[in-house]
Write a protein that holds these residues in place. Structure first.
Motif, short mmCIF file in Angstrom:
data_model
loop_
_atom_site.label_atom_id
_atom_site.label_comp_id
_atom_site.label_asym_id
_atom_site.label_seq_id
_atom_site.Cartn_x
_atom_site.Cartn_y
_atom_site.Cartn_z
N VAL A 29 33.67 17.68 -5.37
CA VAL A 29 34.52 17.98 -6.53
C VAL A 29 34.33 16.92 -7.62
N GLU A 30 34.40 15.66 -7.23
CA GLU A 30 34.27 14.57 -8.20
C GLU A 30 32.90 14.60 -8.89
N GLY A 31 31.87 14.94 -8.12
CA GLY A 31 30.53 14.94 -8.69
C GLY A 31 30.28 16.06 -9.68
N LEU A 32 31.03 17.17 -9.54
CA LEU A 32 30.78 18.33 -10.40
C LEU A 32 31.61 18.36 -11.67
N TYR A 33 32.84 17.85 -11.63
CA TYR A 33 33.72 18.13 -12.76
C TYR A 33 33.28 17.52 -14.09
N PRO A 34 32.47 16.45 -14.12
CA PRO A 34 32.02 16.00 -15.45
C PRO A 34 31.15 17.03 -16.18
N GLU A 35 30.47 17.92 -15.45
CA GLU A 35 29.59 18.90 -16.09
C GLU A 35 30.06 20.34 -15.91
N TRP A 36 31.04 20.55 -15.05
CA TRP A 36 31.53 21.90 -14.76
C TRP A 36 33.05 21.94 -14.88
N HIS A 37 33.59 23.05 -15.38
CA HIS A 37 35.02 23.31 -15.24
C HIS A 37 35.24 23.63 -13.77
N THR A 38 35.88 22.72 -13.05
CA THR A 38 35.93 22.80 -11.60
C THR A 38 37.28 23.34 -11.13
N HIS A 39 37.23 24.36 -10.29
CA HIS A 39 38.42 25.01 -9.75
C HIS A 39 38.32 24.97 -8.23
N VAL A 40 39.38 24.55 -7.57
CA VAL A 40 39.37 24.36 -6.12
C VAL A 40 40.45 25.21 -5.48
N ILE A 41 40.09 25.86 -4.38
CA ILE A 41 41.08 26.44 -3.48
C ILE A 41 40.98 25.65 -2.19
N GLY A 42 42.06 24.91 -1.86
CA GLY A 42 42.00 23.99 -0.74
C GLY A 42 43.30 23.90 0.02
N LYS A 368 20.76 3.86 -0.81
CA LYS A 368 20.21 5.18 -1.16
C LYS A 368 21.20 6.31 -0.87
N PHE A 369 22.30 5.97 -0.18
CA PHE A 369 23.33 6.96 0.11
C PHE A 369 24.55 6.81 -0.81
N ALA A 370 24.46 6.00 -1.84
CA ALA A 370 25.60 5.77 -2.73
C ALA A 370 26.06 7.09 -3.35
N TRP A 371 27.37 7.22 -3.51
CA TRP A 371 27.93 8.47 -4.03
C TRP A 371 27.38 8.85 -5.41
N PRO A 372 27.13 7.92 -6.31
CA PRO A 372 26.52 8.34 -7.59
C PRO A 372 25.18 9.05 -7.41
N GLU A 373 24.38 8.62 -6.43
CA GLU A 373 23.12 9.30 -6.14
C GLU A 373 23.39 10.71 -5.60
N PHE A 374 24.38 10.81 -4.75
CA PHE A 374 24.80 12.11 -4.21
C PHE A 374 25.18 13.06 -5.34
N ALA A 375 25.97 12.56 -6.31
CA ALA A 375 26.44 13.39 -7.41
C ALA A 375 25.29 13.89 -8.28
N VAL A 376 24.32 13.01 -8.54
CA VAL A 376 23.16 13.41 -9.36
C VAL A 376 22.38 14.52 -8.67
N HIS A 377 22.13 14.35 -7.38
CA HIS A 377 21.39 15.37 -6.63
C HIS A 377 22.17 16.68 -6.62
N LEU A 378 23.47 16.61 -6.41
CA LEU A 378 24.31 17.81 -6.36
C LEU A 378 24.27 18.55 -7.70
N ARG A 379 24.47 17.83 -8.80
CA ARG A 379 24.47 18.48 -10.11
C ARG A 379 23.10 19.10 -10.43
N ASN A 380 22.04 18.40 -10.08
CA ASN A 380 20.70 18.94 -10.32
C ASN A 380 20.48 20.23 -9.53
N THR A 381 20.95 20.23 -8.29
CA THR A 381 20.80 21.43 -7.45
C THR A 381 21.57 22.60 -8.04
N CYS A 382 22.81 22.36 -8.44
CA CYS A 382 23.63 23.43 -9.02
C CYS A 382 23.01 23.94 -10.31
#
Length: 392
Positions: A29-42, A368-382
């Motif tokens: 969620v944190e990694g996506l919301y800077p580039e996406w309008h993020t909506h969660v059902i949780g 190499k497992f830092a969360w900022p790296e995770f977020a970049v990979h996630l956003r690129n994939t999306c």
């Protein structure tokens, strides 16, 4: 930024529930919301833990049938209301509803799979849930092991990418102070110290470690103690276990109750957890190899490495992705408890110079497992999913 696309995330795994999957989905969620309008059902109570910019709908998680009914209805309602560009299932449990919501409104869909998502042997789950995985536009997995499971379940390898869970790299400036304060709080002095962090379940192997390895460790390093941070899960899908009773029984049988300190479960952002990692000499991760119930990754080992703490673990499931032998710890062949005990003793008896070398190498491995790296990979994939395949 009104031009941001909408993404809908369906999950059962978010705080206030405590665990590695909950932490992972929070970072999705944190990694996506800077580039996406993020909506969660949780899960009920998750709203107060999410960034304020994130829209959320809460559903009850117990009993399971009620969760499934509510998240299905909420997913369909939100999909037609928002017309999102992408729908994400935070695990296999919500996959059918994410796929259905996406297909009904012409969105792309993605699921993040853990090992148990694919291996779970419940007949209804295998019949009605698993087949959906191969129909997703993209499948994220947490390790090479989980990728193998997904391919065996019929998911095309070309649609799979590995996105390891991440870690927060703590500041080391106060590490020595935190170490001293933690040890003083629990009257541990300068004893050689082992640390176990995680839920207390049969798969995690703590009871087996105490039965088969701990006596050998104490025989070689009599002053050693084990700190346990975690508890029997109360909200897990597979239910509670009698593992704590087994542990108490084993400790009493061998007369080692005085060697173990139980601190209960802690949230991932509890400062006491950081202090425990800094205070310990070695992290133990005695996860067991079990039919249809393997460890998909091993986030605890990465967290330990981020604090400069080596981990001794059995080489089962996806743990080989989370522990680098000789760099961030040691991987032991499954069920070789004597070898496990010897490796633990080596770390407990290391010189200060050896500890400094290990701290440095473990930290480098963890970066190499830092969360900022995770977020970049996630956003690129999306971005790739919605651009390369074209948005309907």
């Amino acid at each position: 930024m009104t031009d941001r696309p909408d993404v809908l995330i369906l999950t059962r795994n978010l705080p206030p529930l405590i665990g590695g999957m909950e932490r992972l989905v929070w970072h999705i969620v944190e990694g996506l919301y800077p580039e996406w309008h993020t909506h969660v059902i949780g899960p009920r109570g998750c709203r107060e833990y999410l960034p304020p910019e994130v829209d959320s709908r809460e559903v009850p998680i117990q009993p399971l049938w009620r969760f499934l009914l509510h998240i299905k209805l909420a997913a369909l309602h939100q999909a037609f209301r928002l017309r999102p560009k992408l729908v994400i299932a935070g695990s296999g449990l919500t996959a059918p509803f994410a796929w259905l919501a996406a297909r009904l409104v012409g969105a792309r869909c993605m699921v993040y799979l853990h090992g148990l998502d694919v291996e779970a042997r419940h007949p209804i789950y295998r019949l009605a849930w698993r087949p959906f995985f191969r129909h997703f536009d993209h499948v994220l997995v947490n390790s090479r092991f989980t990728r193998q499971l997904a391919v065996a379940a019929g998911v095309a390898r070309s649609r799979i990418s590995i996105l390891h869970p991440g870690v927060t790299l703590p500041e080391l400036a106060q590490a020595n102070d935190q170490r001293t304060q933690f040890r003083n709080r629990y009257a541990l002095g300068e004893v050689p110290l082992m640390l176990y962090v995680g839920r207390i379940t049969a798969r995690k192997g703590l009871a087996d470690f105490i039965r088969w390895s701990l006596p050998n460790i104490i025989a070689s390093v009599p002053a050693a103690k084990l700190v346990v941070i975690g508890d029997v899960p109360s909200g897990a899908l597979l239910g509670s276990t009698d593992e704590r009773a087994r542990i108490d029984e084993f400790l009493h049988a061998v007369g080692l109750e005085h060697c173990v300190v139980f601190l209960g479960a802690r949230a991932h952002d509890d400062p006491e957890l950081d202090a425990a990692y800094f205070a310990a000499d070695v992290s133990i991760f005695p996860v067991q190899q079990r039919p249809y119930d393997n460890e998909g990754f091993g986030m605890v080992a990465i967290e330990a490495a981020a604090h400069g703490l080596p981990t001794v673990a059995f080489d089962v499931g996806g743990i080989g992705d989370a522990v680098a032998g000789g760099i961030s710890g040691e991987l032991i062949s499954p069920a070789q408890f004597e070898d496990f005990a010897r490796a633990v003793c080596t770390y407990l008896l290391n010189s200060e110079e050896d500890r400094q070398v290990l701290t440095s190498s473990a930290r480098v491995f963890a970066t190499k497992f830092a969360w900022p790296e995770f977020a970049v990979h996630l956003r690129n994939t999306c971005r790739d999913i919605t651009i390369a395949t074209g948005t309907p």
